[in-house]
Design a protein around this motif. Structure first.
Motif, short mmCIF file in Angstrom:
data_model
loop_
_atom_site.label_atom_id
_atom_site.label_comp_id
_atom_site.label_asym_id
_atom_site.label_seq_id
_atom_site.Cartn_x
_atom_site.Cartn_y
_atom_site.Cartn_z
N GLY A 252 1.06 -1.16 0.26
CA GLY A 252 -0.26 -0.44 0.07
C GLY A 252 0.70 0.87 -0.30
O GLY A 252 0.13 2.09 -0.28
N ALA A 253 2.14 0.95 0.24
CA ALA A 253 2.95 2.03 0.14
C ALA A 253 3.52 2.63 -0.93
O ALA A 253 3.07 1.86 -1.95
N LEU B 224 1.23 -0.23 -3.66
CA LEU B 224 2.69 -0.95 -3.90
C LEU B 224 2.09 -2.78 -3.38
O LEU B 224 1.16 -2.61 -2.46
N GLU B 225 1.62 -3.45 -4.13
CA GLU B 225 1.34 -5.06 -3.90
C GLU B 225 2.94 -5.87 -3.88
O GLU B 225 3.77 -5.81 -4.71
N ALA C 101 10.39 -7.04 -7.75
CA ALA C 101 11.50 -7.50 -8.61
C ALA C 101 12.88 -6.61 -8.84
O ALA C 101 13.04 -5.22 -8.17
N VAL C 102 13.34 -6.91 -9.38
CA VAL C 102 14.76 -6.07 -9.82
C VAL C 102 13.70 -5.18 -10.90
O VAL C 102 13.35 -5.79 -12.36
N THR D 222 11.14 -4.11 -3.12
CA THR D 222 11.02 -5.62 -2.13
C THR D 222 10.03 -4.89 -1.62
O THR D 222 9.77 -3.89 -1.29
N VAL D 223 8.58 -5.62 -1.71
CA VAL D 223 7.12 -4.67 -1.16
C VAL D 223 6.82 -6.35 -0.21
O VAL D 223 6.79 -7.28 -0.85
N SER D 224 6.37 -5.76 0.69
CA SER D 224 6.38 -7.11 1.70
C SER D 224 5.16 -6.63 2.94
O SER D 224 4.34 -5.33 2.59
N SER D 225 4.54 -7.43 3.49
CA SER D 225 3.54 -7.50 4.23
C SER D 225 3.37 -6.88 5.87
O SER D 225 4.26 -7.44 5.80
#
Length: 129
Positions: free
Chosen positions: A15-16, A86-87, A92-93, A126-129
């Motif tokens: 979500g950021a 963001l999800e 990814a790179v 990198t997107v983390s929950s």
């Protein structure tokens, strides 16, 4: 020849937002459309967004439409990818890319993915929950 240098990757929560930048250096009088691709291990590099030389036309992958915005500044040497909402699947790179054309040509053209010939070194998102 177009040299590309990305910056702005990093880690974010779901979500950021993050913004990627890419600065181009080019040593001939030519036009160059720009774009962003991304790649995860074990998968092919995929197109994310593209923008024409004068910035009047853009294209997006369906997976990022409405969340990502590509732009370039008035000098046309720097492009940005604003990534909102963001999800985890956006992890990814991310690679900056450019497609070069003769000066005066293809000013409002967004290349097909296979037409991009110049690449940056990549920046990790990198997107983390």
């Amino acid at each position: 020849q177009v040299q590309l240098v990305e910056s702005g990757g990093g880690s974010a929560q779901v979500g950021a937002s993050l913004r990627l930048s890419c600065v181009a250096s080019e040593h001939t009088s030519s036009n160059y459309a720009m774009g962003w691709f991304r790649q995860v291990p074990g998968k092919e590099r995929e197109f994310v967004a593209g923008i024409s030389w004068i910035g009047d036309y853009t294209k997006y992958a369906d997976s990022v439409k409405g969340r990502f915005t590509i732009s370039r500044d008035k000098s046309r040497k720097t492009q940005y990818l604003q990534m909102n909402n963001l999800e985890p699947e956006d992890t990814a790179v991310y690679y900056c890319a450019a497609a070069q054309y003769a000066r005066g040509g293809y000013s409002s053209y967004v290349p097909h993915p296979e037409e991009y010939k110049y690449w940056g070194q990549g920046t990790q998102v990198t997107v983390s929950s």
